[in-house]
Design a protein around this motif. Structure first.
Motif, PDB file in Angstrom:
ATOM      1  N   GLY A  93       2.741   6.461  -8.359  1.00  0.00           N
ATOM      2  CA  GLY A  93       1.680   5.465  -8.402  1.00  0.00           C
ATOM      3  C   GLY A  93       1.092   5.187  -7.036  1.00  0.00           C
ATOM      4  N   ALA A  94       0.865   6.263  -6.271  1.00  0.00           N
ATOM      5  CA  ALA A  94       0.320   6.103  -4.921  1.00  0.00           C
ATOM      6  C   ALA A  94      -1.070   5.480  -4.959  1.00  0.00           C
ATOM      7  N   ASP A  95      -1.411   4.804  -3.878  1.00  0.00           N
ATOM      8  CA  ASP A  95      -2.744   4.224  -3.742  1.00  0.00           C
ATOM      9  C   ASP A  95      -3.709   5.185  -3.044  1.00  0.00           C
ATOM     10  N   PHE A  96      -3.154   6.102  -2.282  1.00  0.00           N
ATOM     11  CA  PHE A  96      -3.983   7.068  -1.559  1.00  0.00           C
ATOM     12  C   PHE A  96      -3.186   8.337  -1.322  1.00  0.00           C
ATOM     13  N   TYR A  97      -3.858   9.476  -1.507  1.00  0.00           N
ATOM     14  CA  TYR A  97      -3.226  10.789  -1.305  1.00  0.00           C
ATOM     15  C   TYR A  97      -3.877  11.439  -0.094  1.00  0.00           C
ATOM     16  N   LEU A  98      -3.053  11.789   0.897  1.00  0.00           N
ATOM     17  CA  LEU A  98      -3.571  12.412   2.111  1.00  0.00           C
ATOM     18  C   LEU A  98      -2.844  13.725   2.380  1.00  0.00           C
ATOM     19  N   ALA A  99      -3.616  14.800   2.440  1.00  0.00           N
ATOM     20  CA  ALA A  99      -3.056  16.123   2.716  1.00  0.00           C
ATOM     21  C   ALA A  99      -3.445  16.554   4.119  1.00  0.00           C
ATOM     22  N   ILE A 100      -2.456  16.984   4.892  1.00  0.00           N
ATOM     23  CA  ILE A 100      -2.667  17.432   6.267  1.00  0.00           C
ATOM     24  C   ILE A 100      -2.606  18.954   6.318  1.00  0.00           C
ATOM     25  N   HIS A 101      -3.686  19.577   6.755  1.00  0.00           N
ATOM     26  CA  HIS A 101      -3.762  21.033   6.884  1.00  0.00           C
ATOM     27  C   HIS A 101      -4.455  21.402   8.186  1.00  0.00           C
ATOM     28  N   HIS A 102      -4.424  22.691   8.520  1.00  0.00           N
ATOM     29  CA  HIS A 102      -5.220  23.260   9.596  1.00  0.00           C
ATOM     30  C   HIS A 102      -5.959  24.464   9.032  1.00  0.00           C
TER      31      HIS A 102
ATOM     32  N   PHE B 104       0.857  -1.190   0.000  1.00  0.00           N
ATOM     33  CA  PHE B 104       0.000   0.000   0.000  1.00  0.00           C
ATOM     34  C   PHE B 104       0.893   1.240   0.000  1.00  0.00           C
ATOM     35  N   LYS B 105       0.689   2.117  -0.991  1.00  0.00           N
ATOM     36  CA  LYS B 105       1.544   3.295  -1.162  1.00  0.00           C
ATOM     37  C   LYS B 105       0.769   4.559  -0.794  1.00  0.00           C
ATOM     38  N   LEU B 106       1.236   5.221   0.265  1.00  0.00           N
ATOM     39  CA  LEU B 106       0.593   6.431   0.763  1.00  0.00           C
ATOM     40  C   LEU B 106       1.413   7.662   0.400  1.00  0.00           C
ATOM     41  N   ALA B 107       0.806   8.579  -0.352  1.00  0.00           N
ATOM     42  CA  ALA B 107       1.418   9.876  -0.618  1.00  0.00           C
ATOM     43  C   ALA B 107       0.928  10.819   0.474  1.00  0.00           C
ATOM     44  N   LEU B 108       1.863  11.322   1.269  1.00  0.00           N
ATOM     45  CA  LEU B 108       1.517  12.121   2.450  1.00  0.00           C
ATOM     46  C   LEU B 108       2.075  13.529   2.313  1.00  0.00           C
ATOM     47  N   ASN B 109       1.210  14.521   2.512  1.00  0.00           N
ATOM     48  CA  ASN B 109       1.622  15.910   2.328  1.00  0.00           C
ATOM     49  C   ASN B 109       1.308  16.745   3.559  1.00  0.00           C
TER      50      ASN B 109
END
Length: 312
Positions: free
Chosen positions: A78-87, A2-7
């Protein structure tokens, strides 16, 4: 895998952050808040098999990569999920706010599933329920529109809310956010934790628990070395681990893993059980012998009495 793109959104140079009017003694910028949680997510996921994390932001915070650069990196990987962290912001010194989770206006079905799962887990873990009109929101944002894979952008509280800020500034809140997010990823992807392994030189609490087990094995003469005084996982511990592995017909590596710990526990238990059985058998034999001696003594006394008795 599982490939997570984390920002972690923005950079250390952003002016977005907690205003001094809301928290005069502690008003970090948004990147600091975002990066703190993203780092914690990475560290927690490192304990699991079958997952790879790509940070698509600059983790030093010195370079504010464009949103296009970030989503391009995720797509190329080729990420499986893109998750962006903001406030978030927009309360302007008022109260309320809470967590908001965004997907694209025309989202993938999996994006919506991720959005709902993440939002519910975060609110349950932190208690910071979103009280905006649509805490589960759809919006035409670059970070949920351009990724080819399912994507969610999380706004983890309002930086200008008098009620949110005291919560989101705490380390405990960042921990809870990271834990909730990782719990969702682990559950949805059915990830398994990596096997815990102790080896020579380690001095963690787990090592001392293992040494206690080996000490019991020493007292039962199952292993040869003295583990209590070898300074963490030292020579004595390694020698005893190898002895357990050899006795249990495991690969003799000298490193304590789950299979070795289980083998040590079984050897100790079985030996103690056998010792207990032997003790009970010996006790039973002793009682039987004692009973036989008493019977023989009574017989002798009876014979003597029949012949005229003895002086008492």
């Amino acid at each position: 895998m599982f490939k997570l793109a984390l920002n972690a959104g923005h950079s250390a140079h952003t002016t977005r952050g907690v205003p001094a009017s809301v928290s005069p003694k502690n008003h970090p910028n948004e990147w600091w808040l975002n990066n703190r949680i993203a780092d914690k997510i990475e560290k927690l996921l490192a304990a699991y098999e079958g997952v790879s994390v790509l940070r698509i932001d600059d983790t030093t915070g010195q370079n504010d990569l464009s949103l296009t650069e970030r989503t391009n990196k995720a797509n190329a990987w080729g990420a499986d999920f893109y998750l962006a962290i903001h406030h978030n912001g927009g309360i302007n010194g008022g109260t309320g706010g809470g967590i908001v989770a965004y997907v694209y206006t025309k989202p993938q079905e999996k994006s919506v599933a991720w959005q709902k799962a993440l939002y519910e887990a975060l609110v349950k873990k932190t208690g910071l329920k979103g009280n905006r009109a649509t805490p589960l929101a759809k919006q035409n944002l670059h970070e949920v529109r351009e990724p080819k894979m399912p994507s969610v952008l999380l706004e983890l509280g309002f930086m200008d809310s008098k009620t949110d800020v005291p919560v989101l500034l705490t380390e405990a809140y960042a921990d809870k956010c990271a834990e909730a997010i990782v719990d969702v990823i682990v559950s949805r992807q059915k990830l398994q934790k990596k096997e815990e392994l102790f080896k020579k030189g380690d001095k963690s609490l787990g090592v001392y628990a293992a040494k206690r087990l080996l000490w019991m094995a020493e007292k039962l003469n199952l292993v040869p070395a003295a583990v209590l005084d070898d300074g963490g996982f030292g020579d004595g511990t390694e020698t005893d681990v190898k002895a357990i592995q050899k006795a249990a017909k495991l690969p003799v590596t000298g490193a304590m893993n789950e299979a070795t710990a289980r083998a040590a526990a079984e050897l100790v238990y079985n030996t103690m059980n056998e010792t207990h059985k032997n003790a009970l058998n010996n006790l039973t034999l002793a009682r039987a012998e004692n009973k036989a001696l008493k019977a023989e003594l009574a017989k002798v006394k009876a014979q003597l009495a029949a012949k005229g008795g003895t002086k008492q």
